[in-house]
Design a protein around this motif. Sequence first.
Motif, short mmCIF file in Angstrom:
data_model
loop_
_atom_site.label_atom_id
_atom_site.label_comp_id
_atom_site.label_asym_id
_atom_site.label_seq_id
_atom_site.Cartn_x
_atom_site.Cartn_y
_atom_site.Cartn_z
N ARG A 33 0.87 -1.22 -0.06
CA ARG A 33 -0.24 -0.06 -0.06
C ARG A 33 0.92 1.16 0.09
NH1 ARG A 33 -2.14 3.63 3.26
NH2 ARG A 33 -0.86 2.90 5.10
N LYS A 34 1.74 1.26 0.87
CA LYS A 34 2.84 2.30 0.82
C LYS A 34 3.74 2.63 -0.57
CE LYS A 34 3.16 2.64 5.95
NZ LYS A 34 4.26 3.02 7.17
N PHE A 35 4.10 1.28 -0.75
CA PHE A 35 4.99 1.38 -2.22
C PHE A 35 4.09 2.05 -3.27
CE2 PHE A 35 6.63 -1.27 -5.83
CZ PHE A 35 7.81 -0.19 -5.97
N LEU A 36 2.67 1.64 -3.53
CA LEU A 36 2.02 2.32 -4.44
C LEU A 36 1.57 3.94 -4.19
CD1 LEU A 36 -0.61 -0.52 -4.95
CD2 LEU A 36 1.53 -0.04 -6.51
N ARG A 37 1.68 4.02 -3.00
CA ARG A 37 1.64 5.56 -2.79
C ARG A 37 2.77 6.52 -2.81
NH1 ARG A 37 -1.36 6.19 2.87
NH2 ARG A 37 -1.06 8.36 2.21
N GLY A 38 3.96 5.80 -3.15
CA GLY A 38 5.28 6.55 -3.34
C GLY A 38 6.40 6.37 -2.32
N TYR A 39 6.03 5.38 -1.17
CA TYR A 39 7.01 5.26 -0.41
C TYR A 39 8.09 4.31 -0.76
CZ TYR A 39 4.09 7.26 3.49
OH TYR A 39 3.58 8.03 4.33
N THR A 40 9.26 4.42 0.03
CA THR A 40 10.32 3.46 -0.44
C THR A 40 10.23 2.16 -0.06
OG1 THR A 40 11.81 5.57 -1.23
CG2 THR A 40 13.13 3.74 -0.83
N ILE A 41 10.67 1.43 -0.75
CA ILE A 41 11.08 -0.17 -0.21
C ILE A 41 12.51 -0.16 -0.07
CG2 ILE A 41 11.43 -2.83 -0.89
CD1 ILE A 41 8.61 -2.38 -2.11
N VAL A 42 12.94 -0.64 1.11
CA VAL A 42 14.54 -1.03 1.30
C VAL A 42 14.92 -2.31 1.26
CG1 VAL A 42 16.39 -0.24 2.81
CG2 VAL A 42 14.38 1.32 2.26
N ALA A 43 15.82 -2.74 0.60
CA ALA A 43 16.35 -4.31 0.67
C ALA A 43 17.75 -4.20 1.28
CB ALA A 43 16.10 -4.97 -0.59
N ASP A 44 17.77 -4.92 2.29
CA ASP A 44 19.55 -4.98 2.91
C ASP A 44 20.15 -6.42 2.68
OD1 ASP A 44 20.03 -2.44 4.15
OD2 ASP A 44 18.60 -2.65 5.37
N ASN A 45 21.33 -6.37 2.32
CA ASN A 45 21.98 -7.57 2.28
C ASN A 45 23.37 -7.43 2.43
OD1 ASN A 45 22.73 -10.21 1.63
ND2 ASN A 45 22.86 -9.89 -0.55
N ASP A 46 24.03 -7.91 3.78
CA ASP A 46 25.31 -7.74 4.11
C ASP A 46 25.66 -6.19 4.01
OD1 ASP A 46 27.52 -8.73 5.13
OD2 ASP A 46 28.41 -8.78 3.37
N ARG A 47 26.60 -6.00 3.44
CA ARG A 47 26.98 -4.37 2.92
C ARG A 47 26.19 -3.72 2.05
NH1 ARG A 47 33.39 -3.45 3.97
NH2 ARG A 47 33.70 -4.75 5.65
N ASN A 48 25.31 -4.36 1.36
CA ASN A 48 24.63 -3.76 0.14
C ASN A 48 23.22 -3.32 0.70
OD1 ASN A 48 26.90 -4.15 -1.54
ND2 ASN A 48 26.01 -6.16 -1.93
N ARG A 49 22.75 -2.34 0.16
CA ARG A 49 21.35 -1.84 0.47
C ARG A 49 20.90 -1.36 -1.01
NH1 ARG A 49 19.12 2.42 4.81
NH2 ARG A 49 18.94 0.46 5.92
N ALA A 50 19.47 -1.74 -1.33
CA ALA A 50 18.98 -1.08 -2.53
C ALA A 50 17.48 -0.62 -2.04
CB ALA A 50 18.68 -2.31 -3.53
N THR A 51 17.28 0.70 -2.72
CA THR A 51 16.03 1.21 -2.50
C THR A 51 15.21 1.36 -3.72
OG1 THR A 51 16.90 3.63 -2.87
CG2 THR A 51 17.17 2.45 -0.76
N PHE A 52 13.99 1.12 -3.54
CA PHE A 52 12.90 0.94 -5.00
C PHE A 52 11.92 2.02 -4.58
CE2 PHE A 52 14.91 -3.20 -4.10
CZ PHE A 52 15.67 -3.39 -5.38
N GLN A 53 11.40 2.73 -5.49
CA GLN A 53 10.33 3.76 -5.35
C GLN A 53 9.62 4.21 -6.86
OE1 GLN A 53 11.61 7.85 -4.53
NE2 GLN A 53 9.78 8.22 -3.43
N LEU A 54 8.42 4.03 -6.75
CA LEU A 54 7.67 4.35 -7.72
C LEU A 54 7.59 5.98 -8.19
CD1 LEU A 54 4.87 1.70 -7.66
CD2 LEU A 54 6.60 1.69 -9.25
N PHE A 65 21.38 2.02 -5.92
CA PHE A 65 22.15 0.95 -5.08
C PHE A 65 23.05 1.63 -4.06
CE2 PHE A 65 20.83 -1.29 -8.67
CZ PHE A 65 20.21 -2.55 -8.16
N LEU A 66 23.10 1.10 -2.83
CA LEU A 66 24.13 1.74 -1.70
C LEU A 66 25.09 0.80 -1.13
CD1 LEU A 66 21.28 3.49 -0.03
CD2 LEU A 66 22.79 4.59 -1.53
N GLU A 67 26.15 1.21 -0.50
CA GLU A 67 27.19 0.28 -0.04
C GLU A 67 27.47 0.64 1.39
OE1 GLU A 67 30.73 -2.22 -1.87
OE2 GLU A 67 31.16 -0.21 -1.49
N ARG A 68 27.51 -0.06 2.40
CA ARG A 68 28.00 0.34 3.43
C ARG A 68 29.53 0.03 3.88
NH1 ARG A 68 23.39 -2.60 4.94
NH2 ARG A 68 21.68 -1.46 5.92
#
Length: 231
Positions: A33-54, A65-68
Amino acid sequence: MENHNLPTEDLKTYGIIKEDLTFSEKLSTEDVRKFLRGYTIVADNDRNRATFQLTDNNTQLKVIFLERDKSLSEILKQSKEKVQYTDIKDLSKSPADWNIEKKAFIFDKENNKTVEFDCIKNATELTAIIADQKDLQELGRYKSELQKLKNYLSDKIDQYPEIAKAIANDINIVSRKLDSVTRISIEDKRMQNSINSDVQINVNDRDRYEDANRVQENEEQQQEEKRRFRR
């Protein structure tokens, strides 16, 4: 917002929707619901992070794509002992770009989870939480991280005159928090010195020591007289 023109192929590529066009089970109904309203989805994996937004009325998918500088598992584990700081780099930008965010991770004992704070966006709340710990060493670590962030922003402000105002605003936020931490450190040191001074007086003040001995001797004498009376 329009939902029938979703960028389905891109959403499939990143596993946000499946081949039958239903959303991944990893996403809750509220997440969708939030994603379809413009909110960001955040996916974390070890040192990597990806954010998705419509964007563009839900017709485009913006992916970053982000890196810690530390792995997430390491951060979560060590946050139980002390506050963890990490720099997150935006891999979609070149090294010369303004591409660093500083985060702090604090373990919430009450809810048994680690909470992430942005050192600029959540500066007021973060400073209050760290100050409440009454730990001069932790305050010193926080101050050092703020100073490194300020130095980074100061180096960038001349490189990006078109966003110099926004960078200057961030520098002002960090500077105010540095001043706050300095004041808190001074006050905590004074309080600690006052406590230590009182302890020293209690132990080393000859008059107080002798007074305490006299009180003890008087009490012992009274107890002895009571025992004699009972005989």
